[in-house]
Scaffold this active site. Structure first.
Site, PDB file in Angstrom:
ATOM      1  N   LYS A   1     -15.972 -26.976  54.025  1.00  0.00           N
ATOM      2  CA  LYS A   1     -16.069 -26.818  52.566  1.00  0.00           C
ATOM      3  C   LYS A   1     -15.543 -28.064  51.852  1.00  0.00           C
ATOM      4  O   LYS A   1     -14.567 -28.662  52.302  1.00  0.00           O
ATOM      5  CB  LYS A   1     -15.190 -25.605  52.230  1.00  0.00           C
ATOM      6  CG  LYS A   1     -15.279 -25.071  50.851  1.00  0.00           C
ATOM      7  CD  LYS A   1     -14.415 -23.819  50.705  1.00  0.00           C
ATOM      8  CE  LYS A   1     -12.927 -24.139  50.675  1.00  0.00           C
ATOM      9  NZ  LYS A   1     -12.071 -23.000  50.337  1.00  0.00           N
TER      10      LYS A   1
ATOM     11  N   LYS B   1      -5.723 -21.109  56.853  1.00  0.00           N
ATOM     12  CA  LYS B   1      -4.602 -21.956  56.427  1.00  0.00           C
ATOM     13  C   LYS B   1      -3.408 -21.827  57.359  1.00  0.00           C
ATOM     14  O   LYS B   1      -2.680 -22.791  57.585  1.00  0.00           O
ATOM     15  CB  LYS B   1      -4.196 -21.624  54.984  1.00  0.00           C
ATOM     16  CG  LYS B   1      -5.241 -22.081  53.976  1.00  0.00           C
ATOM     17  CD  LYS B   1      -4.695 -22.194  52.579  1.00  0.00           C
ATOM     18  CE  LYS B   1      -5.734 -22.885  51.693  1.00  0.00           C
ATOM     19  NZ  LYS B   1      -5.510 -22.684  50.268  1.00  0.00           N
TER      20      LYS B   1
ATOM     21  N   LYS C   1     -10.000 -29.762  47.823  1.00  0.00           N
ATOM     22  CA  LYS C   1      -8.969 -30.695  47.360  1.00  0.00           C
ATOM     23  C   LYS C   1      -8.027 -31.072  48.483  1.00  0.00           C
ATOM     24  O   LYS C   1      -7.351 -32.093  48.423  1.00  0.00           O
ATOM     25  CB  LYS C   1      -8.067 -30.082  46.286  1.00  0.00           C
ATOM     26  CG  LYS C   1      -8.715 -29.174  45.345  1.00  0.00           C
ATOM     27  CD  LYS C   1      -7.706 -28.586  44.360  1.00  0.00           C
ATOM     28  CE  LYS C   1      -8.156 -27.217  43.943  1.00  0.00           C
ATOM     29  NZ  LYS C   1      -8.329 -26.891  42.616  1.00  0.00           N
TER      30      LYS C   1
HETATM   31  P1  TYM Z   1      -9.562 -22.951  43.955  1.00  0.00           P
HETATM   32  O1  TYM Z   1      -8.570 -23.578  43.057  1.00  0.00           O
HETATM   33  O2  TYM Z   1      -9.583 -23.339  45.390  1.00  0.00           O
HETATM   34  O3  TYM Z   1     -11.028 -23.168  43.400  1.00  0.00           O
HETATM   35  C1  TYM Z   1     -11.411 -22.872  42.056  1.00  0.00           C
HETATM   36  C2  TYM Z   1     -12.837 -22.327  42.031  1.00  0.00           C
HETATM   37  O4  TYM Z   1     -13.731 -23.258  42.648  1.00  0.00           O
HETATM   38  C3  TYM Z   1     -14.490 -22.624  43.673  1.00  0.00           C
HETATM   39  N1  TYM Z   1     -14.709 -23.582  44.763  1.00  0.00           N
HETATM   40  C4  TYM Z   1     -15.913 -23.854  45.310  1.00  0.00           C
HETATM   41  N2  TYM Z   1     -17.143 -23.390  45.029  1.00  0.00           N
HETATM   42  C5  TYM Z   1     -18.179 -23.896  45.759  1.00  0.00           C
HETATM   43  N3  TYM Z   1     -18.009 -24.838  46.727  1.00  0.00           N
HETATM   44  C6  TYM Z   1     -16.790 -25.332  47.034  1.00  0.00           C
HETATM   45  N4  TYM Z   1     -16.641 -26.260  47.978  1.00  0.00           N
HETATM   46  C7  TYM Z   1     -15.665 -24.839  46.303  1.00  0.00           C
HETATM   47  N5  TYM Z   1     -14.327 -25.114  46.347  1.00  0.00           N
HETATM   48  C8  TYM Z   1     -13.759 -24.325  45.404  1.00  0.00           C
HETATM   49  C9  TYM Z   1     -13.624 -21.452  44.132  1.00  0.00           C
HETATM   50  O5  TYM Z   1     -14.403 -20.450  44.738  1.00  0.00           O
HETATM   51  C10 TYM Z   1     -12.983 -21.014  42.836  1.00  0.00           C
HETATM   52  O6  TYM Z   1     -13.824 -20.129  42.135  1.00  0.00           O
HETATM   53  N6  TYM Z   1      -7.450 -18.475  44.730  1.00  0.00           N
HETATM   54  C11 TYM Z   1      -8.257 -19.262  43.815  1.00  0.00           C
HETATM   55  C12 TYM Z   1      -7.663 -19.389  42.423  1.00  0.00           C
HETATM   56  C13 TYM Z   1      -7.365 -18.069  41.807  1.00  0.00           C
HETATM   57  C14 TYM Z   1      -8.319 -17.142  41.276  1.00  0.00           C
HETATM   58  C15 TYM Z   1      -7.538 -16.061  40.788  1.00  0.00           C
HETATM   59  C16 TYM Z   1      -9.699 -17.149  41.152  1.00  0.00           C
HETATM   60  C17 TYM Z   1      -6.129 -17.538  41.639  1.00  0.00           C
HETATM   61  N7  TYM Z   1      -6.215 -16.327  41.031  1.00  0.00           N
HETATM   62  C18 TYM Z   1      -8.151 -14.963  40.191  1.00  0.00           C
HETATM   63  C19 TYM Z   1     -10.314 -16.032  40.564  1.00  0.00           C
HETATM   64  C20 TYM Z   1      -9.531 -14.961  40.083  1.00  0.00           C
HETATM   65  C21 TYM Z   1      -8.392 -20.676  44.374  1.00  0.00           C
HETATM   66  O7  TYM Z   1      -7.569 -21.141  45.117  1.00  0.00           O
HETATM   67  O8  TYM Z   1      -9.453 -21.372  43.854  1.00  0.00           O
END
Ligand code: TYM
Length: 338
Positions: A200, A114, A203
């Site tokens: 990947k 990022k 969003k």
């Molecule tokens: P975020 O909001 O990007 O994504 C939410 C969840 O979706 C999964 N994910 C994917 N899995 C497979 N293929 C993809 N292309 C894909 N894109 C997203 C992510 O792995 C995630 O599980 N930092 C985290 C949010 C967060 C979090 C936490 C997660 C904040 N605190 C504590 C677990 C525990 C995030 O930005 O996910």
């Protein structure tokens, strides 16, 4: 068992989120036994790490809440809330900042991706984001954290922070934090963009054609699959034949995850066929699996009063669950609060 996980509320819920994480959240919620609990949250505090639109954040949080409920998260069985209403997350992050190491954060691939070449211009929040993520799970003594592959490194960091904190400030027989276990699905751990099999599904991709959104109608989903990038070869009959064919592998992986089959089973059925036959089958399966979720989402998303009430109720429960661990962390650090 304590299941904890979060999602950022900026942007739509897409197929990667659903197959990589949310589907597992629901399965784990549904399988919980007495005495176990699941907490799921909208990571709105994490949104500050990158430029964001304050006016849209609350709306995005409510919309993502509706999406999670539509996917099967039941606010009567799971604790569903947004971070901003539980100040213990930010408080614990500060306490953990004393334990996390610059070198550990410097190694985070998400930070490197990022920030790119402009590290100096990034917010401090983007750099310390994984410490907040560690606080998110350690606050609740999480044992299991269902996430997609891209969050594995952040969870390993959370374990390192917990371990070092316990070593430095607690006795072996009374650790302050539990070491959380990431739960990553075998299929669909990493769903890729429909436009580029090496990126990947995300969003933040500027092209909406790169992802299937939960809010897409059937025609839009079918159109995105039709236009998905592929190669001219027919599908192979065995998995080894997907080597070097990132786009083909991704579409077959999506099909397998949706159908509840292995990649080998999908190839046994479609091997030898071109994408002209496979894409319509994939589109049909997507519509079949996602339309009911979309219908529930559409019915829920504008009822902001009901959604706000769900989050307020969840936040009250989350605060109750988190306070004992936060108190223990203060005490372990010698911080006296009367
Ligand atoms: P975020 O909001 O990007 O994504 C939410 C969840 O979706 C999964 N994910 C994917 N899995 C497979 N293929 C993809 N292309 C894909 N894109 C997203 C992510 O792995 C995630 O599980 N930092 C985290 C949010 C967060 C979090 C936490 C997660 C904040 N605190 C504590 C677990 C525990 C995030 O930005 O996910």
């Amino acid at each position: 068992m304590r299941v904890v996980s979060g999602i950022q509320p900026t942007g739509n819920l897409h197929l990667g989120n659903y197959l990589g994480a949310i589907r597992n959240w629901v399965a784990m919620q549904d399988a919980l036994e007495d005495g176990s609990e699941a907490l799921f949250f909208l990571a709105d505090l994490h949104a500050l790490s990158q430029p964001h639109d304050p006016a849209g954040l609350h709306a995005g949080t409510l919309e993502m809440t509706a999406a999670l409920v539509a996917c099967g998260i039941d606010p009567d069985r799971s604790v569903l809330f947004n971070q901003a209403q539980v100040p213990q997350h930010a408080e614990l992050q500060w306490l953990l900042n004393g334990t996390a190491r610059m070198g550990w954060l410097n190694r985070m691939t998400q930070w490197k991706d990022k920030a790119g070449k402009n590290r100096e211009g990034q917010s401090v929040a983007l750099f310390t984001y994984p410490v907040l993520q560690a606080a998110d799970v350690l606050l609740y003594q999480a044992t299991h954290v269902p996430v997609g592959e891209d969050q594995k490194q952040h969870l390993e960091l959370a374990r390192d922070i917990a371990q070092k904190f316990n070593n430095d400030f607690a006795s072996d027989d009374a650790p302050v934090f539990t070491l959380p276990e990431p739960i990553i699905p075998a299929e669909a751990a990493r769903i890729m963009s429909l436009r580029d099999g090496n990126a990947k599904m995300s969003k933040s991709d500027p092209s909406d054609m790169s992802r299937i959104n939960l809010s897409d109608d059937a025609d839009t989903m079918a159109q995105k699959v039709r236009k998905a990038k592929t190669d001219p070869e027919p599908l192979p009959s065995e998995e080894a034949g997907l080597e070097g064919r990132a786009e083909a592998r991704n579409l077959v992986g999506i099909y397998a995850a949706l159908a509840g089959q292995s990649v080998a089973e999908v190839l046994a059925q479609y091997g030898g066929q071109g994408f002209g036959g496979f894409k319509p089958a994939l589109a049909e399966l997507l519509v079949e699996k996602l339309s009911p979720i979309r219908d529930r989402f559409v019915a829920l998303k504008d009822d902001s009063e009901a959604l706000d009430a769900i989050l307020a109720r969840g936040a009250a429960k989350a605060r109750e669950r988190g306070i004992p661990t936060l108190d223990a962390a203060y005490r372990a650090l010698g911080l006296v609060r009367h």
